[in-house]
Design a protein around this motif. Sequence first.
Motif, PDB file in Angstrom:
ATOM      1  N   ASP A 144       0.813  -1.212   0.000  1.00  0.00           N
ATOM      2  CA  ASP A 144       0.000   0.000   0.000  1.00  0.00           C
ATOM      3  C   ASP A 144       0.851   1.269   0.000  1.00  0.00           C
ATOM      4  OD1 ASP A 144      -2.619  -0.543  -0.257  1.00  0.00           O
ATOM      5  OD2 ASP A 144      -3.186  -0.004   1.776  1.00  0.00           O
ATOM      6  N   GLY A 145       2.145   1.124   0.145  1.00  0.00           N
ATOM      7  CA  GLY A 145       3.018   2.291   0.086  1.00  0.00           C
ATOM      8  C   GLY A 145       3.219   3.011   1.397  1.00  0.00           C
ATOM      9  N   TYR A 146       3.001   2.337   2.520  1.00  0.00           N
ATOM     10  CA  TYR A 146       3.143   2.992   3.812  1.00  0.00           C
ATOM     11  C   TYR A 146       4.558   2.907   4.381  1.00  0.00           C
ATOM     12  CZ  TYR A 146      -1.913   3.532   4.391  1.00  0.00           C
ATOM     13  OH  TYR A 146      -3.214   3.914   4.257  1.00  0.00           O
ATOM     14  N   LEU A 147       5.401   2.072   3.761  1.00  0.00           N
ATOM     15  CA  LEU A 147       6.701   1.836   4.380  1.00  0.00           C
ATOM     16  C   LEU A 147       7.826   2.414   3.525  1.00  0.00           C
ATOM     17  CD1 LEU A 147       6.205  -1.857   5.551  1.00  0.00           C
ATOM     18  CD2 LEU A 147       5.784   0.263   6.806  1.00  0.00           C
ATOM     19  N   ALA A 148       8.829   2.957   4.210  1.00  0.00           N
ATOM     20  CA  ALA A 148       9.959   3.557   3.514  1.00  0.00           C
ATOM     21  C   ALA A 148      10.840   2.474   2.903  1.00  0.00           C
ATOM     22  CB  ALA A 148      10.764   4.402   4.489  1.00  0.00           C
ATOM     23  N   ASP A 149      11.426   2.787   1.742  1.00  0.00           N
ATOM     24  CA  ASP A 149      12.407   1.903   1.120  1.00  0.00           C
ATOM     25  C   ASP A 149      13.731   2.079   1.853  1.00  0.00           C
ATOM     26  OD1 ASP A 149      14.076   0.430  -0.404  1.00  0.00           O
ATOM     27  OD2 ASP A 149      13.861   1.629  -2.241  1.00  0.00           O
ATOM     28  N   LEU A 150      14.195   0.979   2.428  1.00  0.00           N
ATOM     29  CA  LEU A 150      15.387   1.092   3.265  1.00  0.00           C
ATOM     30  C   LEU A 150      16.653   0.649   2.531  1.00  0.00           C
ATOM     31  CD1 LEU A 150      13.759  -0.395   6.483  1.00  0.00           C
ATOM     32  CD2 LEU A 150      14.232   2.012   6.022  1.00  0.00           C
ATOM     33  N   SER A 151      16.534   0.309   1.238  1.00  0.00           N
ATOM     34  CA  SER A 151      17.694  -0.273   0.544  1.00  0.00           C
ATOM     35  C   SER A 151      18.932   0.612   0.649  1.00  0.00           C
ATOM     36  CB  SER A 151      17.394  -0.537  -0.934  1.00  0.00           C
ATOM     37  OG  SER A 151      16.062  -0.321  -1.242  1.00  0.00           O
ATOM     38  N   GLU A 152      18.721   1.927   0.583  1.00  0.00           N
ATOM     39  CA  GLU A 152      19.897   2.798   0.599  1.00  0.00           C
ATOM     40  C   GLU A 152      20.445   3.036   1.986  1.00  0.00           C
ATOM     41  OE1 GLU A 152      19.130   6.398  -1.470  1.00  0.00           O
ATOM     42  OE2 GLU A 152      18.555   5.328  -3.306  1.00  0.00           O
ATOM     43  N   HIS A 153      19.617   2.782   2.979  1.00  0.00           N
ATOM     44  CA  HIS A 153      20.043   3.095   4.346  1.00  0.00           C
ATOM     45  C   HIS A 153      20.629   1.886   5.069  1.00  0.00           C
ATOM     46  CE1 HIS A 153      18.057   6.921   3.909  1.00  0.00           C
ATOM     47  NE2 HIS A 153      16.932   6.306   3.575  1.00  0.00           N
ATOM     48  N   MET A 154      20.163   0.704   4.699  1.00  0.00           N
ATOM     49  CA  MET A 154      20.562  -0.479   5.441  1.00  0.00           C
ATOM     50  C   MET A 154      22.060  -0.730   5.264  1.00  0.00           C
ATOM     51  SD  MET A 154      18.829  -4.248   5.242  1.00  0.00           S
ATOM     52  CE  MET A 154      17.220  -3.777   5.858  1.00  0.00           C
ATOM     53  N   SER A 155      22.740  -1.007   6.371  1.00  0.00           N
ATOM     54  CA  SER A 155      24.192  -1.166   6.271  1.00  0.00           C
ATOM     55  C   SER A 155      24.526  -2.405   5.439  1.00  0.00           C
ATOM     56  CB  SER A 155      24.807  -1.272   7.667  1.00  0.00           C
ATOM     57  OG  SER A 155      24.796  -2.608   8.102  1.00  0.00           O
ATOM     58  N   GLU A 156      25.555  -2.263   4.625  1.00  0.00           N
ATOM     59  CA  GLU A 156      25.900  -3.363   3.713  1.00  0.00           C
ATOM     60  C   GLU A 156      26.305  -4.605   4.477  1.00  0.00           C
ATOM     61  OE1 GLU A 156      28.752  -1.945   0.888  1.00  0.00           O
ATOM     62  OE2 GLU A 156      27.364  -0.341   0.281  1.00  0.00           O
ATOM     63  N   ASP A 157      26.956  -4.380   5.613  1.00  0.00           N
ATOM     64  CA  ASP A 157      27.363  -5.524   6.425  1.00  0.00           C
ATOM     65  C   ASP A 157      26.165  -6.356   6.829  1.00  0.00           C
ATOM     66  OD1 ASP A 157      29.855  -4.599   6.187  1.00  0.00           O
ATOM     67  OD2 ASP A 157      30.010  -3.740   8.218  1.00  0.00           O
ATOM     68  N   PHE A 158      25.104  -5.661   7.234  1.00  0.00           N
ATOM     69  CA  PHE A 158      23.920  -6.384   7.697  1.00  0.00           C
ATOM     70  C   PHE A 158      23.295  -7.168   6.544  1.00  0.00           C
ATOM     71  CE2 PHE A 158      19.339  -6.642   8.754  1.00  0.00           C
ATOM     72  CZ  PHE A 158      19.442  -7.363   9.929  1.00  0.00           C
ATOM     73  N   VAL A 159      23.184  -6.516   5.386  1.00  0.00           N
ATOM     74  CA  VAL A 159      22.611  -7.197   4.224  1.00  0.00           C
ATOM     75  C   VAL A 159      23.395  -8.466   3.917  1.00  0.00           C
ATOM     76  CG1 VAL A 159      22.058  -7.000   1.777  1.00  0.00           C
ATOM     77  CG2 VAL A 159      21.758  -5.019   3.281  1.00  0.00           C
ATOM     78  N   ALA A 160      24.727  -8.345   3.972  1.00  0.00           N
ATOM     79  CA  ALA A 160      25.558  -9.500   3.652  1.00  0.00           C
ATOM     80  C   ALA A 160      25.428 -10.578   4.710  1.00  0.00           C
ATOM     81  CB  ALA A 160      27.018  -9.058   3.530  1.00  0.00           C
ATOM     82  N   ASP A 161      25.064 -10.164   5.908  1.00  0.00           N
ATOM     83  CA  ASP A 161      25.034 -11.048   7.069  1.00  0.00           C
ATOM     84  C   ASP A 161      23.748 -11.874   7.137  1.00  0.00           C
ATOM     85  OD1 ASP A 161      26.028 -12.103   9.344  1.00  0.00           O
ATOM     86  OD2 ASP A 161      25.641 -10.370  10.626  1.00  0.00           O
ATOM     87  N   VAL A 162      22.710 -11.414   6.456  1.00  0.00           N
ATOM     88  CA  VAL A 162      21.415 -12.082   6.544  1.00  0.00           C
ATOM     89  C   VAL A 162      21.258 -13.041   5.369  1.00  0.00           C
ATOM     90  CG1 VAL A 162      18.911 -11.690   6.456  1.00  0.00           C
ATOM     91  CG2 VAL A 162      20.378 -10.106   7.709  1.00  0.00           C
ATOM     92  N   PRO A 163      20.837 -14.272   5.641  1.00  0.00           N
ATOM     93  CA  PRO A 163      20.654 -15.239   4.546  1.00  0.00           C
ATOM     94  C   PRO A 163      19.719 -14.666   3.473  1.00  0.00           C
ATOM     95  CG  PRO A 163      20.359 -16.312   6.675  1.00  0.00           C
ATOM     96  CD  PRO A 163      20.565 -14.860   6.951  1.00  0.00           C
ATOM     97  N   GLU A 164      20.037 -14.995   2.249  1.00  0.00           N
ATOM     98  CA  GLU A 164      19.340 -14.406   1.109  1.00  0.00           C
ATOM     99  C   GLU A 164      17.819 -14.592   1.185  1.00  0.00           C
ATOM    100  OE1 GLU A 164      19.833 -14.731  -3.653  1.00  0.00           O
ATOM    101  OE2 GLU A 164      21.542 -15.347  -2.422  1.00  0.00           O
ATOM    102  N   GLY A 165      17.426 -15.801   1.557  1.00  0.00           N
ATOM    103  CA  GLY A 165      15.989 -16.100   1.600  1.00  0.00           C
ATOM    104  C   GLY A 165      15.259 -15.178   2.569  1.00  0.00           C
ATOM    105  N   ILE A 166      15.906 -14.864   3.673  1.00  0.00           N
ATOM    106  CA  ILE A 166      15.262 -14.016   4.671  1.00  0.00           C
ATOM    107  C   ILE A 166      15.224 -12.571   4.191  1.00  0.00           C
ATOM    108  CG2 ILE A 166      15.510 -13.126   7.013  1.00  0.00           C
ATOM    109  CD1 ILE A 166      16.503 -15.934   7.776  1.00  0.00           C
ATOM    110  N   MET A 167      16.300 -12.172   3.524  1.00  0.00           N
ATOM    111  CA  MET A 167      16.313 -10.827   2.964  1.00  0.00           C
ATOM    112  C   MET A 167      15.183 -10.672   1.948  1.00  0.00           C
ATOM    113  SD  MET A 167      18.321  -8.594   4.096  1.00  0.00           S
ATOM    114  CE  MET A 167      17.627  -7.009   3.767  1.00  0.00           C
ATOM    115  N   GLU A 168      14.973 -11.733   1.183  1.00  0.00           N
ATOM    116  CA  GLU A 168      13.888 -11.690   0.189  1.00  0.00           C
ATOM    117  C   GLU A 168      12.528 -11.518   0.846  1.00  0.00           C
ATOM    118  OE1 GLU A 168      13.747 -14.994  -2.544  1.00  0.00           O
ATOM    119  OE2 GLU A 168      15.840 -14.583  -3.096  1.00  0.00           O
ATOM    120  N   SER A 169      12.395 -12.094   2.037  1.00  0.00           N
ATOM    121  CA  SER A 169      11.081 -12.036   2.692  1.00  0.00           C
ATOM    122  C   SER A 169      10.720 -10.615   3.102  1.00  0.00           C
ATOM    123  CB  SER A 169      11.040 -12.971   3.900  1.00  0.00           C
ATOM    124  OG  SER A 169      11.826 -12.448   4.945  1.00  0.00           O
ATOM    125  N   VAL A 170      11.708  -9.711   3.120  1.00  0.00           N
ATOM    126  CA  VAL A 170      11.388  -8.323   3.467  1.00  0.00           C
ATOM    127  C   VAL A 170      11.608  -7.404   2.265  1.00  0.00           C
ATOM    128  CG1 VAL A 170      11.787  -8.555   5.928  1.00  0.00           C
ATOM    129  CG2 VAL A 170      13.708  -8.016   4.429  1.00  0.00           C
TER     130      VAL A 170
END
Lengths: 275, 322, 432
Positions: free
Chosen positions: C114-140
Amino acid sequence: MRVLVKPAQYLALAAYIVFLGFPLLWLVSASFKSSAELNSLTVNLIPQDWRWENFSEALERQGLVRSAANSIVVALVSTALVILIALPAAYALARFRGLLRTVGTGWILVSQVFPVILIILPLFLILRTIGLTDSLVGLTLVHATYTLPFALWMLQGYVTAIPTELEEAGAMDGAGRTRVLREIVFPLLMPGIVATAMFSFVSSWNEFFFALVLLQSPDNYTLPITLKMFIGGEGKVALGPLAAGSVLAAIPSIVFFSFMQKKLTGGLLSGAVKG
Amino acid sequence: MTATSLTRPASTGGGRGRRPGRSGARSMGGVGRAKRREAIALVVPSLLPVLLLSVAPLLVGVLLAFTDARLVRRPEYEVVGLENFQRLLDNGFFWDSFRIGMVWAVSVTVLQLLAGMGLALLLNADLRLQGLTRVLALIPWAMPPVVVAIMWRMIYSPNAGPLNAALGGLGLPDDINWLADFSTALPAVVVVGVWVGMPQTTVTLLAGLQQIPGELNEAASVDGANAWRRFTAVTLPSLRPIVTSITSLNFIWNFNSFSLVYVLTEGGPGGKTMLPMLFTYLEAFKNRNIGYAAAMGVVLVVVVVLLLSAYLWSQFRAEKER
Amino acid sequence: MHKRGASIAASLTAGILLLTACSGSGQDEGGEAVDETAEPVELTFQSLSDQPAAIEATESIVAAWNEANPDVQVEIVPAGWDGIYDKLITQFNGGAAPDIIHYEAASIVPFAVDGYLADLSEHMSEDFVADVPEGIMESVTVDGEVIAYPTELQSYMVFANKTLLDQAGVEIPSGETMTWEELREIALATTTGGTYGLGWGLKSPTAAFMTMAPAFGGTFFEGTGADAELTVGEGELAIPELVRAMSTEDSSILPVSLTQSGSEVLASFYAGAIAMTIQGSFQAANIAADAPEGFDWVVLPPLEGPDGAGQAANPQTLSVNIDSEHVEESAEFLNFFTQAENLAALNEADALIPASSSAQELMAKNLEGEPGWDVVLSSGQHMTDAPYLFVDAYAQWKDTVATPAFQRFLAGEIDADGLAEALQSGWDEITA
């Protein structure tokens, strides 16, 4: 045969007392029980060990105090509004005949059957537009509006009970209209105003549905909403403090009603429909 | 219960059984234009909030029913005419809920009347413990519905719940999850509904009983009528108008009930206690279809008004025939 | 598990360690842009944590942040899981939603759509993205936008009363996994006069059935977004049917438990009325706190079906309100909140599994030798994709269709065909 009537009546009365009173007793008992006891299969009316801490925990942990303060503010202000607005209108309804009276009475009756579910949707949209959702001001206005019909009905009953002759006599003594109202009508109306105010306060204090939809921040919740949120889903429910909070939430209403118990003799409601 | 907690009266002190307004109207008869203006000026302040916060929403609500409005971030809606109502006709869930609402409203109303009549007769008889009973009879009325629901959840609980314990003590099955079992959930919430609504019925009936002239009963006694006969021949006919009005009002209040069952079961298990108001609420605030939900509201109101008119009409006819 | 104190200590330590780092970077930025006299930015953080230890853990993480960042103050607004979906709808629509929103992936997705949530792709730390299993990252991730930080994962586990199992002569399973058949056999073996083998709180059955279906190849949904299709076949119905069979054929499930919540069933577990209970892993904390003295309990190995021991991963999430005036600051706070030390402390308090690998490792190290934790953490390896996370109408279908249908099936009102039909026709009605 005749001899058996009294015992049978007492037996029935006892059954009513148990049905009406036991749940209350149980709630009070639960409010002193530990979470381990409430989460077990053992059933005792008297708690194994009395946990007064449930009350302090209820007050500390779950924002109950803040909600209670919100509830009190909303109830007091909406009551004041209701009385201020209803008093003149009640006087007019009671003293002047004609179309106004018919329409007024008709609306009061219709308001008893208002489908709130149909009203809440647009009400939410309207209040949102003027920035009064998630606002105690908005809720106060809504409570006042929806208590108004019945308060009006109660008050005009009290006005009617004051003989007009008293007012006329006052007027003949040369008292001005305002003075007649202030010095003759108002004092006689006082008990009626108190009763109406109490009814209005309790209605607002107990109200759940509008508060559920209109309030959104936990900081703004009124007591019933906070208690509902307390119940929780799958997680651990602090049943003891929940019961304790419930007991506290019921006290004001019960005090008011016990106070008014003696006045509950006439049949205003039946009168409303009969008349 | 929501609407009712706001609208159910607490005190009845003002009526005194007199028809309001008569004497006043008579003695102030022939009010001039000035008086009328004054009356209007006195009433206007109470009209404003009402127009703004209840009449306007009601009208908008009816209009909403003809749109496909949704509660979303960018609300765009179109007028869709009767489409919502057509969809509603085919919505089995809605009619299930409607049926449950009728069962709930009818059984609570009837049981309230019977139980309230019994208690009113006892309170009208010359017995001890009257004070205690009166207070007890009023408390359910005064309590917040949320608290009532929390309390009864504890009574019904299979864990440390007193009801199962009592049944176990009598050698009956003691492992019933009353509010979550398919066969017991609706009866269980009905009992709570009766508990909450009985006081007002009792008080109203008691007031009616106290207005019946004692001579009527005495005359019947002299004629040799027994208690039951006196009840059916004297008491019941005298109470008839009160019974009619309290029954219609109770029915509507019960049909419009929300809070109590929302907190007790949220409509579960498996929708067995899904009162129409809960169903409509969820359609609006869970599924976000407010246009569709408004159509449900409209249908519910229309049906209730029709049923009520039919009932009142039949009562009116019966009254005339007597 | 008995170390509530330890978890707080851990997060405090983490906080102190980070304090230096964060205040350093804060000063750097402050020197450039932030006016010293300016009012601090205030962020509201609506947290759903209901476990006392988790509430404390959250508070201490926030306290550490607030101390390190005087110009960005975070205020926790406690709310409960109960009714939060409806509440969020009115919060967002009324413009009263908090800056930071705690929820779960499956239910937050509709709000993202519905567009209520901010896109966090640019803010999320790269370390964290790399640290989370791909499947779980996909779920968000919704339409290419990252809409939440995944934090905690729940798996369902079997808790057993060791005394009762011993009495029934059952050997406590100790393998990597145990099969559903074994569970059924143990339940049957431990069912005696006054005791049932299993109690399972299935008052809200959908989450449990959906999460555990992958063990039988059940996925429920194919496709994503508005195009998703529901399929109800053998794999999807396997666990509900097994429960029905255990309840009607074996009489080894405590009947009342099927209508209770997980927490409510624990009373029967403590009283010895059931030998085993299937619960979310988070209940480990409650059992440790509430079980009567001398109650001897164990966690059995993860349940395995013909398709493995997979459980669908539906992480708890932290999102940022798109209308927040401080999306950037909120994301910075979340970067702090999801650092390994903090996630490990939070998950330990909640008895859940951290969404990031480094936090999992840290937790495993911290808790080495503690009973039960090895099972909790090892169940993390069996987390698989949850196809239902990507379905727009899932939350609605779950509450209005699936839950009542599963309840009716468990109550014996409809059979498996009736269940499949109810699930399917309800889906069609919603998506029509």
